[in-house]
Design a protein around this motif. Sequence first.
Motif, PDB file in Angstrom:
ATOM      1  N   CYS B  83      37.006   9.861  10.122  1.00 19.19           N
ATOM      2  CA  CYS B  83      38.014   9.018  10.762  1.00 19.19           C
ATOM      3  C   CYS B  83      38.090   7.685  10.039  1.00 19.19           C
ATOM      4  O   CYS B  83      37.070   7.063   9.763  1.00 19.19           O
ATOM      5  N   THR B  84      39.316   7.269   9.715  1.00 20.56           N
ATOM      6  CA  THR B  84      39.493   5.964   9.066  1.00 20.56           C
ATOM      7  C   THR B  84      40.431   5.087   9.893  1.00 20.56           C
ATOM      8  O   THR B  84      40.932   4.089   9.405  1.00 20.56           O
ATOM      9  N   ASN B  85      40.675   5.471  11.131  1.00 17.99           N
ATOM     10  CA  ASN B  85      41.580   4.682  11.963  1.00 17.99           C
ATOM     11  C   ASN B  85      40.933   3.343  12.349  1.00 17.99           C
ATOM     12  O   ASN B  85      39.748   3.132  12.114  1.00 17.99           O
ATOM     13  N   VAL B  86      41.730   2.462  12.949  1.00 20.22           N
ATOM     14  CA  VAL B  86      41.364   1.042  13.100  1.00 20.22           C
ATOM     15  C   VAL B  86      39.911   0.791  13.509  1.00 20.22           C
ATOM     16  O   VAL B  86      39.186   0.081  12.818  1.00 20.22           O
ATOM     17  N   SER B  87      39.490   1.358  14.640  1.00 22.98           N
ATOM     18  CA  SER B  87      38.159   1.029  15.148  1.00 22.98           C
ATOM     19  C   SER B  87      37.070   1.447  14.165  1.00 22.98           C
ATOM     20  O   SER B  87      36.084   0.742  13.977  1.00 22.98           O
ATOM     21  N   CYS B  88      37.251   2.592  13.525  1.00 21.49           N
ATOM     22  CA  CYS B  88      36.285   3.024  12.508  1.00 21.49           C
ATOM     23  C   CYS B  88      36.408   2.164  11.261  1.00 21.49           C
ATOM     24  O   CYS B  88      35.406   1.764  10.667  1.00 21.49           O
ATOM     25  N   MET B  89      37.643   1.864  10.874  1.00 23.58           N
ATOM     26  CA  MET B  89      37.905   1.050   9.681  1.00 23.58           C
ATOM     27  C   MET B  89      37.192  -0.295   9.779  1.00 23.58           C
ATOM     28  O   MET B  89      36.594  -0.772   8.805  1.00 23.58           O
ATOM     29  N   LEU B  90      37.226  -0.893  10.986  1.00 24.12           N
ATOM     30  CA  LEU B  90      36.600  -2.204  11.178  1.00 24.12           C
ATOM     31  C   LEU B  90      35.077  -2.126  11.034  1.00 24.12           C
ATOM     32  O   LEU B  90      34.415  -3.126  10.813  1.00 24.12           O
ATOM     33  N   ARG B  91      34.540  -0.931  11.202  1.00 20.83           N
ATOM     34  CA  ARG B  91      33.090  -0.765  11.115  1.00 20.83           C
ATOM     35  C   ARG B  91      32.674   0.061   9.909  1.00 20.83           C
ATOM     36  O   ARG B  91      31.597   0.668   9.884  1.00 20.83           O
ATOM     37  N   GLY B  92      33.550   0.118   8.901  1.00 25.50           N
ATOM     38  CA  GLY B  92      33.161   0.747   7.633  1.00 25.50           C
ATOM     39  C   GLY B  92      33.605   2.182   7.471  1.00 25.50           C
ATOM     40  O   GLY B  92      33.016   2.918   6.670  1.00 25.50           O
ATOM     41  N   GLY B  93      34.642   2.606   8.169  1.00 23.09           N
ATOM     42  CA  GLY B  93      35.132   3.977   8.059  1.00 23.09           C
ATOM     43  C   GLY B  93      35.532   4.362   6.640  1.00 23.09           C
ATOM     44  O   GLY B  93      35.259   5.474   6.196  1.00 23.09           O
ATOM     45  N   TYR B  94      36.177   3.423   5.931  1.00 27.44           N
ATOM     46  CA  TYR B  94      36.615   3.742   4.568  1.00 27.44           C
ATOM     47  C   TYR B  94      35.444   3.845   3.602  1.00 27.44           C
ATOM     48  O   TYR B  94      35.471   4.644   2.666  1.00 27.44           O
ATOM     49  N   GLU B  95      34.384   3.064   3.844  1.00 30.61           N
ATOM     50  CA  GLU B  95      33.195   3.185   2.994  1.00 30.61           C
ATOM     51  C   GLU B  95      32.562   4.567   3.187  1.00 30.61           C
ATOM     52  O   GLU B  95      32.118   5.202   2.238  1.00 30.61           O
ATOM     53  N   ILE B  96      32.550   5.007   4.439  1.00 33.60           N
ATOM     54  CA  ILE B  96      32.012   6.337   4.733  1.00 33.60           C
ATOM     55  C   ILE B  96      32.876   7.403   4.048  1.00 33.60           C
ATOM     56  O   ILE B  96      32.367   8.326   3.410  1.00 33.60           O
ATOM     57  N   TYR B  97      34.192   7.223   4.144  1.00 34.34           N
ATOM     58  CA  TYR B  97      35.121   8.180   3.539  1.00 34.34           C
ATOM     59  C   TYR B  97      34.900   8.255   2.023  1.00 34.34           C
ATOM     60  O   TYR B  97      34.810   9.345   1.446  1.00 34.34           O
ATOM     61  N   ASP B  98      34.781   7.062   1.387  1.00 37.41           N
ATOM     62  CA  ASP B  98      34.566   7.037  -0.065  1.00 37.41           C
ATOM     63  C   ASP B  98      33.227   7.669  -0.434  1.00 37.41           C
ATOM     64  O   ASP B  98      33.117   8.348  -1.455  1.00 37.41           O
ATOM     65  N   THR B  99      32.212   7.425   0.403  1.00 37.52           N
ATOM     66  CA  THR B  99      30.899   8.014   0.139  1.00 37.52           C
ATOM     67  C   THR B  99      30.986   9.536   0.129  1.00 37.52           C
ATOM     68  O   THR B  99      30.478  10.196  -0.777  1.00 37.52           O
ATOM     69  N   VAL B 100      31.670  10.078   1.145  1.00 37.19           N
ATOM     70  CA  VAL B 100      31.810  11.537   1.223  1.00 37.19           C
ATOM     71  C   VAL B 100      32.580  12.061   0.019  1.00 37.19           C
ATOM     72  O   VAL B 100      32.205  13.055  -0.611  1.00 37.19           O
ATOM     73  N   ARG B 101      33.657  11.348  -0.324  1.00 39.04           N
ATOM     74  CA  ARG B 101      34.500  11.772  -1.452  1.00 39.04           C
ATOM     75  C   ARG B 101      33.709  11.835  -2.749  1.00 39.04           C
ATOM     76  O   ARG B 101      33.771  12.798  -3.499  1.00 39.04           O
ATOM     77  N   GLU B 102      32.934  10.756  -2.983  1.00 32.85           N
ATOM     78  CA  GLU B 102      32.147  10.714  -4.229  1.00 32.85           C
ATOM     79  C   GLU B 102      31.055  11.769  -4.224  1.00 32.85           C
ATOM     80  O   GLU B 102      30.828  12.451  -5.223  1.00 32.85           O
ATOM     81  N   LYS B 103      30.403  11.906  -3.095  1.00 27.52           N
ATOM     82  CA  LYS B 103      29.293  12.862  -3.000  1.00 27.52           C
ATOM     83  C   LYS B 103      29.783  14.293  -3.228  1.00 27.52           C
ATOM     84  O   LYS B 103      29.138  15.074  -3.913  1.00 27.52           O
ATOM     85  N   LEU B 104      30.928  14.620  -2.681  1.00 24.60           N
ATOM     86  CA  LEU B 104      31.423  15.993  -2.788  1.00 24.60           C
ATOM     87  C   LEU B 104      32.312  16.196  -4.011  1.00 24.60           C
ATOM     88  O   LEU B 104      32.552  17.329  -4.426  1.00 24.60           O
ATOM     89  N   GLY B 105      32.797  15.095  -4.577  1.00 24.18           N
ATOM     90  CA  GLY B 105      33.661  15.200  -5.735  1.00 24.18           C
ATOM     91  C   GLY B 105      35.018  15.821  -5.436  1.00 24.18           C
ATOM     92  O   GLY B 105      35.636  16.447  -6.288  1.00 24.18           O
ATOM     93  N   ILE B 106      35.465  15.695  -4.207  1.00 26.16           N
ATOM     94  CA  ILE B 106      36.801  16.200  -3.860  1.00 26.16           C
ATOM     95  C   ILE B 106      37.553  15.115  -3.099  1.00 26.16           C
ATOM     96  O   ILE B 106      36.946  14.184  -2.573  1.00 26.16           O
ATOM     97  N   SER B 107      38.866  15.235  -3.045  1.00 25.81           N
ATOM     98  CA  SER B 107      39.630  14.256  -2.271  1.00 25.81           C
ATOM     99  C   SER B 107      40.259  14.932  -1.058  1.00 25.81           C
ATOM    100  O   SER B 107      40.070  16.131  -0.846  1.00 25.81           O
ATOM    101  N   ASN B 108      41.003  14.141  -0.326  1.00 26.85           N
ATOM    102  CA  ASN B 108      41.557  14.595   0.952  1.00 26.85           C
ATOM    103  C   ASN B 108      42.272  15.937   0.834  1.00 26.85           C
ATOM    104  O   ASN B 108      43.117  16.125  -0.034  1.00 26.85           O
TER     105      ASN B 108
END
Lengths: 440, 157
Positions: B83-108
């Motif tokens: 989830c990257t919506n507002v409440s998650c975004m304010l608490r680092g949702g996009y960092e989590i998303y990027d971490t998953v993306r880099e770790k798995l080497g795939i995008s959305n």
Amino acid sequence: MEKIVLPEIKDYHLIDVYIKNGGYESAKKAFTFSTDEIIDQVKKSGLRGRGGAAFLAGLKWSFMPKSSDKPKYLCINGDESEPGSFKDRQIFEYNPHQLIEGILITAYAIQANTCYIYIRGEYHKWIKLLQKALDDAYSNGLVGEKMKDTFGIGFCTNIYIHKGAGAYICGEESSLMNSIEGQRGYPRVKPPFPAQNGLWGCPTTINNVETITNVPPIIKNGWEWFSKIGEPKHPGTILYGLSGHINKPGIYELPSGTLLTDLIYKYGGGVPGDKKVLCVIPGGSSMPPLRGDQIEGVKMDAESLKAYGTAIGTGGVIVMDEDTDLVKILARIAKFYYHESCGQCTPCREGTGWMLKILNRLVSGEGSVKDLDLLVSVANNIEGNTICALGEAAAWPVKFMITRFRDYFEKRVSSENILPVRNKVHSMRNTAISIDTEQN
Amino acid sequence: MEFKFSEANNKNIKDILGKYPVKKAAVMPVLYLAQEQNGYISNEVMLEISNVLEMTPEDVLGVVTFYTMYHQSPVGKNHIQVCTNVSCMLRGGYEIYDTVREKLGISNGQVTQDMKFSLEEVECMGSCGTAPMIAVNEDYYENLTKEQVINILESLK
């Protein structure tokens, strides 16, 4: 303060514990009343819907036709997809039987023999928890055909869970009904209203999970007791949800009219790093935001918030500290509504996309001064021009964020930036004045 | 490839039909059953459902394409939703998303080659008070740090 919706009793979600603490006694009491008496009590209690519109629950029930040759339905809205809202899952987890008891009383009051609880598909865990509670209620003879014997009445109702599948719009009542009917979740044009023409064309009432969970205590303690809790015009407790930049996020059950500053500082433990509050959204992402310097003295209930130009919504409070990039936040909110627009009405389908495009331009630093007015103009052209309230939900954050934080947004745009024209029709046509000149 | 419901699911469909006054209303729960059995909703699945529920295949397709939780192509064994919506975004949702993306080497929307993981950026999951979060298939993981996300992903391998 007494907790009405989420009492702090250990293992209250178990049917034995619930019954030991007087559970299902309210239903027993309610069944000794006539249906009109129940509706009257709930009306007098002043219970208002907790799903966003804060409509009087008893009044809504009274719209159901008294005599009808068609079956009647009750729908419980647990779609809970508004960003910032996470209250219903607490009820499914910690107090499912009070919800079921509330459903029995409501179904009796409106004489509905079938009830659907619509729960968002992502809530697998909570659907299982509620299903377990429902199975227990059935095997104890409290729901279904057997309840006739258990309660000694001539009425019975069946309760089914209908699982959504990832569509925010299905929280809108008419869209929810289409979804239960097995269709795309398109909102319907109103009128006719659900009480006349709802599920499969039959009289239907739709209430929020939290609203219905409030019903058994009202029957048990009487409407006068309930009407004295919190603000008289919006009585009872509210499940406030705190999220964002806050030390102790979570659900807090407090009397309506609790001060927003108390919520943030007294209950929520303040903002991390003791930073200042830049912006607060008081009721889920679609409600107009408040400036951090405006929150002093703001009471959290439907009427008080109206006076401050916003609304209670679902009571989901999102706090943003002074270092928040509001442009990025607004672009993210716009992206959400663009993604969730069902596509039926042109202003919403197209407008949400336009707002997102313009906001993305602002995020990348290419925003023009004209963009701010353009955004407000697009928002104004969505608002009021759509079948359902998603139009407003998409327009309000954009419109009010920009008007209330105009100074903030003006710093992020430049008069040097000229809007790029990517209209192919224009570019292929010979015009008397070139488009570049026209713009300057 | 032809699709037929399993014996057990035929019984489940019967139970589901008992909840609704018309057959068509069963389409959403039946699609879930099919997705569980087949992994995703193929054209053959939709055809079979249209037969079972006496709807047109187009009506089934309309439902499938409206709701985001029905997959029209195979997803990974572990379907990671961030989830990257507002409440998650304010608490680092996009960092989590990027971490998953880099770790798995795939995008959305992509799936790893070994079909073990797929990634989806999702809208609000109702975890605002326990943000940031990811969901792996049906299970929520909440109040996450980057390190915890990496640990979760590694434990799934």
